[in-house]
Design a protein around this motif. Structure first.
Motif, PDB file in Angstrom:
ATOM      1  N   ASN A 125       0.825  -1.205   0.000  1.00 27.94           N
ATOM      2  CA  ASN A 125       0.000   0.000   0.000  1.00 27.94           C
ATOM      3  C   ASN A 125       0.860   1.257   0.000  1.00 27.94           C
ATOM      4  OD1 ASN A 125      -1.968   2.103   1.591  1.00 27.94           O
ATOM      5  ND2 ASN A 125      -3.110   0.627   0.361  1.00 27.94           N
ATOM      6  N   ILE A 126       1.983   1.218   0.722  1.00 24.85           N
ATOM      7  CA  ILE A 126       2.900   2.375   0.720  1.00 24.85           C
ATOM      8  C   ILE A 126       3.432   2.617  -0.681  1.00 24.85           C
ATOM      9  CG2 ILE A 126       5.164   3.150   1.520  1.00 24.85           C
ATOM     10  CD1 ILE A 126       4.535   1.740   4.197  1.00 24.85           C
ATOM     11  N   ASP A 127       3.847   1.549  -1.348  1.00 25.59           N
ATOM     12  CA  ASP A 127       4.351   1.690  -2.723  1.00 25.59           C
ATOM     13  C   ASP A 127       3.274   2.281  -3.625  1.00 25.59           C
ATOM     14  OD1 ASP A 127       6.685   0.544  -1.833  1.00 25.59           O
ATOM     15  OD2 ASP A 127       6.209  -1.464  -2.581  1.00 25.59           O
ATOM     16  N   PHE A 128       2.040   1.847  -3.438  1.00 24.40           N
ATOM     17  CA  PHE A 128       0.928   2.371  -4.241  1.00 24.40           C
ATOM     18  C   PHE A 128       0.693   3.844  -3.938  1.00 24.40           C
ATOM     19  CE2 PHE A 128      -3.825   2.814  -4.724  1.00 24.40           C
ATOM     20  CZ  PHE A 128      -3.815   2.862  -6.107  1.00 24.40           C
ATOM     21  N   GLN A 129       0.798   4.249  -2.667  1.00 24.41           N
ATOM     22  CA  GLN A 129       0.606   5.651  -2.299  1.00 24.41           C
ATOM     23  C   GLN A 129       1.679   6.531  -2.924  1.00 24.41           C
ATOM     24  OE1 GLN A 129      -2.148   6.631  -0.818  1.00 24.41           O
ATOM     25  NE2 GLN A 129      -2.714   4.478  -0.721  1.00 24.41           N
ATOM     26  N   PHE A 130       2.911   6.050  -2.936  1.00 19.37           N
ATOM     27  CA  PHE A 130       3.993   6.829  -3.568  1.00 19.37           C
ATOM     28  C   PHE A 130       3.771   6.939  -5.072  1.00 19.37           C
ATOM     29  CE2 PHE A 130       6.458   6.293   0.360  1.00 19.37           C
ATOM     30  CZ  PHE A 130       7.110   7.519   0.424  1.00 19.37           C
ATOM     31  N   GLU A 131       3.281   5.859  -5.690  1.00 15.56           N
ATOM     32  CA  GLU A 131       3.034   5.903  -7.135  1.00 15.56           C
ATOM     33  C   GLU A 131       1.912   6.881  -7.465  1.00 15.56           C
ATOM     34  OE1 GLU A 131       2.921   5.173 -11.220  1.00 15.56           O
ATOM     35  OE2 GLU A 131       4.476   4.878  -9.703  1.00 15.56           O
ATOM     36  N   THR A 132       0.811   6.824  -6.726  1.00 20.00           N
ATOM     37  CA  THR A 132      -0.288   7.758  -7.005  1.00 20.00           C
ATOM     38  C   THR A 132       0.104   9.188  -6.669  1.00 20.00           C
ATOM     39  OG1 THR A 132      -1.207   7.269  -4.796  1.00 20.00           O
ATOM     40  CG2 THR A 132      -2.091   6.024  -6.661  1.00 20.00           C
ATOM     41  N   ALA A 133       0.897   9.377  -5.606  1.00 19.12           N
ATOM     42  CA  ALA A 133       1.357  10.731  -5.261  1.00 19.12           C
ATOM     43  C   ALA A 133       2.262  11.280  -6.357  1.00 19.12           C
ATOM     44  CB  ALA A 133       2.085  10.712  -3.923  1.00 19.12           C
ATOM     45  N   ARG A 134       3.134  10.443  -6.887  1.00 19.55           N
ATOM     46  CA  ARG A 134       4.017  10.901  -7.975  1.00 19.55           C
ATOM     47  C   ARG A 134       3.208  11.340  -9.180  1.00 19.55           C
ATOM     48  NH1 ARG A 134       5.622   9.184 -12.562  1.00 19.55           N
ATOM     49  NH2 ARG A 134       4.528   7.198 -12.344  1.00 19.55           N
ATOM     50  N   ARG A 135       2.208  10.553  -9.555  1.00 20.77           N
ATOM     51  CA  ARG A 135       1.390  10.907 -10.708  1.00 20.77           C
ATOM     52  C   ARG A 135       0.547  12.151 -10.427  1.00 20.77           C
ATOM     53  NH1 ARG A 135      -0.785   5.465 -13.632  1.00 20.77           N
ATOM     54  NH2 ARG A 135      -1.833   7.091 -14.853  1.00 20.77           N
ATOM     55  N   LYS A 136       0.032  12.236  -9.222  1.00 17.96           N
ATOM     56  CA  LYS A 136      -0.801  13.386  -8.854  1.00 17.96           C
ATOM     57  C   LYS A 136      -0.002  14.684  -8.920  1.00 17.96           C
ATOM     58  CE  LYS A 136      -3.147  15.407  -4.844  1.00 17.96           C
ATOM     59  NZ  LYS A 136      -3.585  15.177  -3.445  1.00 17.96           N
ATOM     60  N   TYR A 137       1.161  14.670  -8.277  1.00 18.66           N
ATOM     61  CA  TYR A 137       1.924  15.920  -8.208  1.00 18.66           C
ATOM     62  C   TYR A 137       2.632  16.237  -9.518  1.00 18.66           C
ATOM     63  CZ  TYR A 137       0.754  16.288  -3.337  1.00 18.66           C
ATOM     64  OH  TYR A 137       0.056  16.439  -2.166  1.00 18.66           O
ATOM     65  N   THR A 138       2.851  15.229 -10.346  1.00 19.23           N
ATOM     66  CA  THR A 138       3.342  15.495 -11.704  1.00 19.23           C
ATOM     67  C   THR A 138       2.275  16.243 -12.500  1.00 19.23           C
ATOM     68  OG1 THR A 138       4.760  13.534 -11.692  1.00 19.23           O
ATOM     69  CG2 THR A 138       4.166  14.439 -13.842  1.00 19.23           C
ATOM     70  N   THR A 139       1.033  15.805 -12.376  1.00 19.97           N
ATOM     71  CA  THR A 139      -0.084  16.468 -13.050  1.00 19.97           C
ATOM     72  C   THR A 139      -0.292  17.876 -12.504  1.00 19.97           C
ATOM     73  OG1 THR A 139      -1.175  14.342 -13.417  1.00 19.97           O
ATOM     74  CG2 THR A 139      -2.541  16.311 -13.598  1.00 19.97           C
ATOM     75  N   LEU A 140      -0.255  18.012 -11.183  1.00 21.62           N
ATOM     76  CA  LEU A 140      -0.438  19.330 -10.572  1.00 21.62           C
ATOM     77  C   LEU A 140       0.688  20.281 -10.962  1.00 21.62           C
ATOM     78  CD1 LEU A 140      -1.636  18.383  -6.963  1.00 21.62           C
ATOM     79  CD2 LEU A 140      -2.991  19.395  -8.797  1.00 21.62           C
ATOM     80  N   LEU A 141       1.927  19.767 -11.004  1.00 20.68           N
ATOM     81  CA  LEU A 141       3.062  20.613 -11.400  1.00 20.68           C
ATOM     82  C   LEU A 141       2.895  21.109 -12.829  1.00 20.68           C
ATOM     83  CD1 LEU A 141       5.858  21.824 -10.891  1.00 20.68           C
ATOM     84  CD2 LEU A 141       6.857  19.622 -11.612  1.00 20.68           C
ATOM     85  N   GLN A 142       2.432  20.225 -13.707  1.00 18.33           N
ATOM     86  CA  GLN A 142       2.229  20.625 -15.094  1.00 18.33           C
ATOM     87  C   GLN A 142       1.156  21.708 -15.209  1.00 18.33           C
ATOM     88  OE1 GLN A 142       4.098  19.602 -17.796  1.00 18.33           O
ATOM     89  NE2 GLN A 142       2.993  21.309 -18.750  1.00 18.33           N
ATOM     90  N   LYS A 143       0.069  21.531 -14.441  1.00 16.80           N
ATOM     91  CA  LYS A 143      -1.007  22.532 -14.454  1.00 16.80           C
ATOM     92  C   LYS A 143      -0.523  23.872 -13.914  1.00 16.80           C
ATOM     93  CE  LYS A 143      -5.002  19.432 -14.127  1.00 16.80           C
ATOM     94  NZ  LYS A 143      -6.190  19.027 -13.307  1.00 16.80           N
ATOM     95  N   GLU A 144       0.253  23.836 -12.830  1.00 19.73           N
ATOM     96  CA  GLU A 144       0.754  25.077 -12.239  1.00 19.73           C
ATOM     97  C   GLU A 144       1.771  25.743 -13.161  1.00 19.73           C
ATOM     98  OE1 GLU A 144      -0.206  26.616  -9.179  1.00 19.73           O
ATOM     99  OE2 GLU A 144      -1.823  25.213  -9.611  1.00 19.73           O
ATOM    100  N   THR A 145       2.581  24.923 -13.841  1.00 21.60           N
ATOM    101  CA  THR A 145       3.552  25.476 -14.789  1.00 21.60           C
ATOM    102  C   THR A 145       2.834  26.171 -15.940  1.00 21.60           C
ATOM    103  OG1 THR A 145       5.109  23.711 -14.230  1.00 21.60           O
ATOM    104  CG2 THR A 145       5.522  24.922 -16.259  1.00 21.60           C
ATOM    105  N   ASP A 146       1.782  25.535 -16.455  1.00 21.78           N
ATOM    106  CA  ASP A 146       0.993  26.150 -17.519  1.00 21.78           C
ATOM    107  C   ASP A 146       0.326  27.432 -17.017  1.00 21.78           C
ATOM    108  OD1 ASP A 146       1.734  24.019 -19.060  1.00 21.78           O
ATOM    109  OD2 ASP A 146      -0.174  22.943 -18.872  1.00 21.78           O
TER     110      ASP A 146
END
Length: 747
Positions: free
Chosen positions: A355-376
């Motif tokens: 579950n920890i590994d899954f949380q890190f994977e979803t967090a990475r994808r989430k904050y990658t998406t958020l970073l892209q939105k904020e950069t735009d």
């Protein structure tokens, strides 16, 4: 024309591969939960469909039939009953530690009442489901896959933020394997996950400082605490659980035993069966302490009341319930889940780590998406701020351009051809513009009110927040420790919002020991009529009515109330019946059919003798078959406790004719169907075991068989009825065993 080829294959190989494909389909696509979100496909699809329909926790309920139909049509084409059953279970707080659906209407009861039809009930997502199971689906946080007909997209897994596989547990039967995981306390599981995130070297035993054990919604007591470490290490084992028992004084001085919590395995029909089992203890006279039992359970909780006598040993009686009923039961643990696409049995630490590994994977994808939105967003904000600084030039470009494309080309590339400017200076300034495509589009779509001073200040402030967000997101993505802190903070927030007190007590208890009270041994009388109805009566009543009983009943004798009745049949079987299992009645009472309290089959067997077991130890029994096979057996051999044993061994086609107690008789008389009689001394018969066939008592003619046998004392004279005539068998001369005998001349 395309050439066609016939592919030859071994039929067994095709069957084997087809079965493997089917088995894996059931295992992965239907029966087992995914370790990441702890959900089976039908659960995941139902929750996602409710999310897509907008049936949120803060919106009105919708008909369950609508949810089921939509889920079946879009995502789960396996029948409406499986979807509705799944919806019902996810709404039942007595089955789930954390209900995922907020149900409105009759969703069943803990006592086994089924839910109302789907057309009557309504449902919506629970708040925790929306916030911890379905949040951030719009941020590319999990993969989406085509549905069964490729017309829709569905999530391959839900972005669940808690170890739901442990919290809500799961049960499912696949092909060749099954999963059975008990539910756990949400706060304890989250604390264990946070601890493991902070120190990956923690062992299972160290994690159990946080996870005390299962936490069943029905409460109860786990009594084998010392075995939990091995269960959580391997993912397999047996958890022993008991109901919670309390006592209170009744108004009449009796004792009320109150069962306020039940084992998780007793949910449903188990409650009714428990009450029936307790009543059976009284009916079978296992205990005489029970006065009454009633199920007073309601919406407020479980309350089963057993009224006991004043002098009852409550502890001993409670142990009786643990031993003889489901008040103590076993929950089989097999924490099997789909991990990396394969079924795997996992222990506590590996489940939390997955579950920890899954949380890190979803967090990475989430904050990658958020970073892209904020950069735009930052790019657009910087373009608008820059445009506001040269707003007069921008307006001049817009007014002087003939088309949108012309204006955009000027803003992006500094192309001024075809645009009317007021001055040469404006042309030079316009040619130096280098906005990005996104910035140019934002400028062209900007409304005039954005030029107000306060709006410009807000834009600058928003830009500062965007820059701060970008810095924060980059730090989370680049530093695992920062990402871990964010995940831990989310977990703490969920724990604080939805934590509940532990319901199940965990401890180490000794095995229940029930001491049976020795029953007072008294004399009673067994009586059975010619129709096979039997009962016991008081010994005094038997003595007073002795002559009447001997005339009206086929079998009757005195016996101890702690003994057994031995029933011999023509097939050579011995059925034993506890005297306690027979109803104690009066002379006029009918009694109970003998086959109701034994394994005796009235359609296949005939009773030839009924004897008291308690008297057999001092006697010898004479066995006679229709083919004249005879033996004497010690009565002690029939002092057995099994309900059915072989009383003697019979040759093929032979039947047992009689079983008689031998006391001081000297001789026996055999009489055959063809009218021959033989009298010989009993001393000629050997003493043998019950497993022996015996010896020949008479040399029978072909197609002849023994029809009667009598025992005679020395010099005894006795008239017996043979057909419609009588004969004094005492006049028959003694001959040798295994001789032909003589033809009787009946008068």
């Amino acid at each position: 024309m395309e050439e066609q080829r016939i592919i030859r294959s071994e039929y067994s190989e095709i069957m084997q591969q087809s079965y493997i494909d089917y088995a894996m389909s059931v295992i992965v696509a239907r029966a087992l939960p995914d370790i990441r979100d702890g959900l089976k496909p039908v659960q995941r699809r139902t929750l996602y469909d409710m999310y897509e329909l907008g049936i949120r926790y803060d919106r009105p309920y919708r008909k369950s039939a609508r949810i089921v139909g939509d889920t079946m049509g879009k995502y789960h084409p396996h029948g409406d009953s499986s979807i509705y059953d799944c919806l019902v279970v996810m709404a039942q707080n007595f089955k789930k530690e954390l209900p995922l659906v907020d149900g409105h209407g009759n969703f069943g009861t803990i006592e086994g009442d089924s839910a109302a039809a789907m057309r009557y009930t309504e449902a919506r997502l629970a708040r925790v489901t929306q916030e911890a199971f379905l949040a951030d689906l719009d941020k590319d946080i999990v993969d989406f896959v085509p549905n069964f007909d490729a017309t829709e997209k569905e999530p391959a897994v839900l972005p669940v933020k808690i170890p739901n596989f442990l919290v809500n547990g799961s049960e499912g039967i696949a092909v060749g394997m099954a999963t059975s995981t008990p539910p756990h306390n949400l706060a304890e599981v989250i604390d264990a996950q946070i601890a493991l995130m902070q120190d990956e070297t923690l062992s299972t035993r160290q994690l159990m400082r946080y996870v005390k054990g299962p936490d069943f919604p029905t409460g109860g007591i786990v009594i084998n605490k010392d075995e939990l470490a091995a269960i959580y290490e391997t993912g397999e084992g047996k958890i022993r659980i008991r109901g919670k028992v309390e006592t209170e004084k009744a108004k009449n001085g009796h004792i009320n035993l109150i069962i306020s919590e039940i084992p998780y395995t007793m949910i449903g029909a188990g409650i009714g069966k428990f009450c029936a089992d307790v009543a059976a203890l009284a009916e079978k006279k296992v205990t005489n302490d029970i006065i009454d039992i009633s199920n007073q359970s309601s919406k407020e909780g479980i309350r089963i009341v057993i009224e006991l006598k004043k002098d009852t040993d409550v502890e001993n009686f409670t142990n009786l319930l643990y031993k003889k009923t489901k008040l103590e039961d076993t929950f089989g643990v097999n924490m099997l889940a789909i991990y990396n696409g394969r079924p795997e049995t996992m222990g506590l630490k590996s489940i939390l780590q997955a579950n920890i590994d899954f949380q890190f994977e979803t967090a990475r994808r989430k904050y990658t998406t958020l970073l892209q939105k904020e950069t735009d967003k930052k790019e657009v904000q910087e373009g608008l701020i820059k445009a506001c600084n040269v707003i007069d030039l921008v307006i001049e470009i817009l007014r002087g351009s003939k088309t949108r494309a012309q204006a955009k080309d000027c803003l992006v590339n500094g192309v001024t051809d075809g645009i009317n400017f007021k001055s040469r200076e404006s042309v030079v300034m316009a040619s130096q513009l280098h906005f990005t495509e996104r910035q140019a589009d934002a400028i062209l779509e900007m409304r005039l009110y954005k030029l107000i001073g306060l709006e410009l200040d807000a834009l600058i402030k928003e830009h500062e927040e965007t820059v701060a967000n970008i810095y924060r997101y980059e730090d989370i993505l680049e530093d695992r420790t920062s990402m871990s802190m964010v995940i831990q903070e989310e977990l703490r927030s969920i724990r604080n919002e939805y934590k509940q007190k532990r319901k199940t007590e965990v401890g180490q208890f000794d095995e229940a020991v029930y001491e049976e009270k020795p029953e007072e041994e008294i004399d009673v009388a067994f009586i059975m009529d010619r129709f096979g109805y039997a009962k016991t009566i008081d010994a005094t009543t038997y003595d007073k009515n002795f002559d009447t009983i001997k005339n009206d009943f086929k079998y009757s004798f005195k016996i101890k109330n702690t003994s057994r009745v031995c029933v011999f049949t023509h097939l050579g079987n011995l059925h034993t019946i506890k005297v306690q299992d027979l109803p104690a009645g009066k002379m006029r009472d009918k009694g109970v059919p003998i086959d109701n309290v034994s394994n005796y089959d009235t359609t296949k067997e005939q009773i030839i003798a009924v004897l008291p077991q308690s008297s057999l130890n001092i006697y010898r029994l004479l066995f006679v078959t229709k083919s004249a096979m005879m033996k004497i057996v010690s009565g002690g051999e029939f002092d057995v406790t099994r309900k059915l044993v072989a009383a003697t061994k019979l040759s093929d086609g032979d039947e047992l004719l009689s079983v008689s107690v031998v006391t001081d008789e000297e001789s026996c008389v055999l009489y055959t169907e063809n009218g021959y009689a033989l009298r010989f001394l009993l001393e000629e018969l050997p003493d043998q075991k019950k497993t022996a066939v015996g010896v020949h008592g008479m040399n029978l003619a072909k197609n002849d068989s023994v029809s009667d046998m009598w025992l005679l004392k020395p010099e005894e004279s006795r008239e017996v009825a043979i057909g419609e005539k009588s004969f004094d068998i005492g006049t028959i001369k003694i001959a040798g065993r295994n001789t032909k005998g003589s033809k009787l001349k009946l008068k």
